[in-house]
Design an enzyme around this catalytic site. Structure first.
Site, PDB file in Angstrom:
ATOM      1  CG  ASP A  77      45.714  38.184  34.442  1.00  0.00           C
ATOM      2  OD1 ASP A  77      46.527  38.646  33.529  1.00  0.00           O
ATOM      3  OD2 ASP A  77      45.115  38.989  35.199  1.00  0.00           O
ATOM      4  CG  ASP A 109      47.657  40.902  30.210  1.00  0.00           C
ATOM      5  OD1 ASP A 109      46.461  41.065  29.761  1.00  0.00           O
ATOM      6  OD2 ASP A 109      48.200  41.491  31.114  1.00  0.00           O
ATOM      7  CD  GLU A 110      41.743  39.892  32.222  1.00  0.00           C
ATOM      8  OE1 GLU A 110      40.521  39.732  32.897  1.00  0.00           O
ATOM      9  OE2 GLU A 110      42.535  40.922  32.065  1.00  0.00           O
TER      10      GLU A 110
END
Lengths: 413, 374
Positions: free
Chosen positions: A16, A111-112
């Site tokens: 993350d 973003d993960e």
């Protein structure tokens, strides 16, 4: 039993990126580093914080907070509108770094990412070392910090990465998932939102450990099907695999207006613009749609969706828009409130086909027109060529290479 | 007005005229049926302003007169009566019916408020045998367009020339043409477009007809009259130019297949079940082999649902070929064919497929293919 062991013995990494939007801005503009920065919009505008830097979070700022509140709490913060294409590029680079480590990736958002690391110990010495190498590559190549959680299941890996933030790394040993989760507040558990949290704390359940020993039947009767999920997650049981993304099953675009509106030309222009974005995406994927869906949110936050199935599958902006417009006209005739959000989507995507017509080649010409427009836009940008219907947007919104930048630039695809 | 007739006759007459009345209309009187004495017979008439149907039944006329009454109400009541004599009288806008031990009063409208039924005295006249005409209508009218975007395509194109009648319909996706011989030649060549609805009504009423039908087209070519035994249908004609379909019928082919209609229909029907989700696409592959009989493979697939494959034997000449059609259009064509075997001619996957009779018939069916990713 061998099969069962193979299923059980999985190692999953949750990677993350920390304060993603802000970090991208800081990486591009080093002057912003170490300062309170907010991405979301200008403080005098309507909207919410999309992302706050850790320096800003120290002032109590967080994602979802109205921008006006944020500027009151932290007037010295730098407020940036942000731009989605920038973040999408960074996200693509992030994923391509991860692809060097494992072919089994599941992007959850920009973003993960979940990464299946099962069996990679021998290559890197240990999974821990693999995670360290991943973090380093991301730092070197993107200038961004990532937090990584390692565990035998998705839910524990996700919570581990979150707890380790910022720039963290946390590994939960096999068999210790339950004891790791037990002391944590229930809000940390995926699936526990504000409402569920309220209900559970009303019952005196404030830690995941307490939730884990609650009888399954009690959870089921209170939360239905999601009760069982809560029970499993709380006990560190999660058999979900890392699943690489498949082909899109639907495509949609929506936008919130600066001010709630009844302005027909504005509504239609925006709707046409969104239809064109959906159409372009549909054609890029080489698909046609059989179903068009309108989404409207009114001033009082009532949200409706209306769908229509097409007689003939299509991928042209015109068909998508015309069908959507019929639904829009019908919806607006029934509701007198101003509109807060408008969106259009396509689903039931199929391989391209077209019924040929003896007398009328307009469908064919329309398809060719769309292809030609796509080519021009690919080369010169989305706003290089436009339909009369969307012209009015040019006076309202700033343009960028990707199209118009609407209310929440950081999220404008 | 004072008349008597048999329940059976009145019921049949109302069945003939009543079907064209609709409840959704801007002119309420068109939901009525006009009942009037006509010399020694009773005349029933109804119209939807596009079609007017008149029917005469035997009756005993005591006193002449006329009235318009709601068609649905009268029909339902008459159908509920026993098969005996009905006495009808009209006084001060009300129709009174007496039959056996039932009686009813129905409020009506004055006969002169009923739209005039067009009369065609002179014009181009000819006669056609009922049976071949019915076949032609069945094999053509299904191909007419159902949406109004191109009005000329919502009708059947009829071209009269000498003792030949050509009937054609096309909705852009398919074209059906049928040639037949007139029982009496026309004095001059004439082409008209008859609404599909009128042709369907005519077909329905021809069911009980043995004698040839008499046709009269008015000199302005705005209306056509079909005179059957005790029944007259007057239809408005669609104004406009029907597309020149002859140039759309390919004159050559690269693959020719002779197939059994029933087998082809069955295989297409199986495939259509899987084609439901995907725009109705079925794919035909025509393959030849030195050792096996040549065949047509008919396949369909539904994304994430499944697929299907059926084979039928066929006599194939020319190249191996593939083409995709909407299963509905294929089934429509096969459903109206009376032939056991037909010829399918194709040129390439984006040119029309042509069906021709193997035997005597004088017809042609053309279906536009679907453009698909092979």
């Amino acid at each position: 039993m061998v099969l069962r062991d193979a299923v059980m013995a999985r190692i999953i990494m949750h990677i993350d990126l920390d304060a993603f939007f802000v970090s991208v801005e800081q990486a591009l503009n080093p002057e912003l580093q170490g300062k309170p920065v907010v991405v979301g919009g200008r403080p005098d505008k309507r909207g919410v914080v999309a992302c706050a830097s850790y320096e800003a979070r120290a002032f109590g700022l967080h994602a979802g907070m109205p921008l006006t509140t944020a500027s009151r709490l932290c007037p010295q913060a730098t407020f940036i509108e942000g731009s989605f294409p920038k973040y999408r590029d960074a996200s693509q680079r992030f994923i391509s770094v991860l692809a060097d480590f494992s072919p089994s990736l599941e992007p959850v958002s920009l973003d993960e990412v979940y990464l299946d690391a099962t069996g990679f110990e021998s290559i890197y010495g240990s999974i821990w070392q693999m995670a360290v190498a991943i973090k380093q590559r991301i730092k070197d190549e993107l200038g961004l910090c990532a937090s990584v959680g390692i565990a035998s299941c998705k839910v524990a890996a996700k919570i581990a990465s979150e707890l380790s933030k910022p720039d963290g790394l946390l590994e939960i040993a096999r068999g210790e998932e339950r004891s790791f989760l037990a002391p944590l507040p229930i809000a940390k558990l995926p699936g526990v939102g504000k409402k569920t949290e309220q209900i559970l704390s009303g019952l005196g359940i404030n830690t995941i450990g307490k939730l884990s020993i609650m009888p399954l039947s009690a959870l089921k009767s209170r939360f239905g099907a999601s009760g069982e999920l809560l029970h499993r997650y709380a006990n560190g049981i999660d058999n979900r695999k890392v699943e690489p993304p498949g082909a899109a099953r639907s495509i949609s675009r929506e936008t919130t207006f600066d001010k709630d509106t009844r302005d027909r030309p504005l509504l239609e222009a925006t709707f046409r613009y969104l239809s064109e974005r959906v159409g372009a995406e549909l054609r890029r994927g080489g698909k046609q749609t059989r179903c068009v869906t309108l989404k409207l949110r009114y001033a009082d936050f009532t949200t409706i969706t209306r769908s229509r199935t097409l007689k003939q599958a299509s991928n042209t902006d015109q068909t998508i828009f015309d069908t959507g417009l019929e639904l829009l006209n019908k919806a607006l005739a029934q509701e007198k409130q101003p509109v807060r959000l408008i969106g259009i989507g396509v689903s039931n995507l199929v391989e391209p086909s077209r019924q040929l017509d003896m007398f009328d080649s307009s469908a064919q010409r329309l398809e060719q027109l769309n292809i030609a427009i796509d080519r021009i836009r690919d080369k010169y940008g989305f706003t290089a060529i436009q339909t009369g219907r969307t012209l009015l947007l040019k006076e309202i919104f700033p343009t960028c290479e990707e199209g118009y930048t609407s209310q929440t630039p950081s999220l404008s695809r | 007005m004072q008349i008597s007739c048999l329940q059976e006759n009145l019921s049949r007459g109302l069945g003939v005229v009543g079907r064209i009345t609709t409840s959704r209309t801007t002119l309420p009187i068109t939901t009525h049926v006009l009942i009037s004495s006509d010399q020694s017979r009773l005349k029933l008439a109804a119209t939807n302003l596009e079609i007017a149907i008149s029917c005469w039944i035997g009756a005993q006329i005591e006193q002449e007169g006329a009235i318009a009454v709601p068609a649905g109400l009268l029909t339902d009541f008459v159908n509920s009566l026993p098969g005996e004599r009905i006495d009808i009288s009209v006084a001060s806008g009300t129709m009174e019916l007496k039959c056996a031990r039932s009686e009813a009063r129905i409020s009506g409208q004055k006969a002169d408020e009923f739209p005039p039924i067009p009369e065609i005295g002179e014009g181009i006249t000819t006669r056609v045998d009922a049976r071949p005409l019915r076949t032609a209508i069945t094999q053509v009218v299904f191909a007419a367009a159902t949406d109004d975007s191109r009005p000329v395509l919502t009708g059947g194109y009829a071209q009269f020339s000498g003792d030949k009648l050509t009937l054609a319909a096309a909705d852009g996706f398919r074209l059906a043409v049928h040639n037949l011989t007139l029982a009496a030649p026309v004095a001059e060549e004439v082409s008209i477009i008859i609404p599909a609805r009128s042709l369907r009504e005519l077909d329905r009423l021809l069911k009980d007809q043995e004698d040839p039908v008499e046709l009269t087209i008015d000199p302005q070519r705005k209306q056509i009259l079909f005179r059957l035994k005790n029944v007259e249908i007057v239809s408005q004609l669609i104004q406009g130019t029907f597309p020149n379909y002859n140039q759309l019928i390919p004159q050559s082919y690269t693959t020719r297949a002779v197939v059994n209609v029933e087998e082809f229909l069955r295989a297409t029907r199986s495939a259509s079940i899987f084609a439901r989700d995907g725009s109705g696409i079925v794919r035909l592959f025509m393959t030849r082999s030195a050792v096996e009989p040549s065949r047509i493979t008919i396949s369909a697939r539904a994304e994430e649902v499944g697929d299907n494959l059926g084979e039928i034997e066929a006599v194939i000449e020319g190249d191996e070929a593939k083409i995709a059609f909407n299963s509905k259009y294929l089934m429509d064509v096969f459903s109206v064919m009376e032939d056991e075997q037909v010829v399918l001619e194709i040129t390439n996957p984006s040119s029309p497929g042509v069906f021709r009779p193997m035997g005597d018939g004088d017809w042609i069916q053309v279906i536009m293919p679907m453009f698909v990713q092979w």
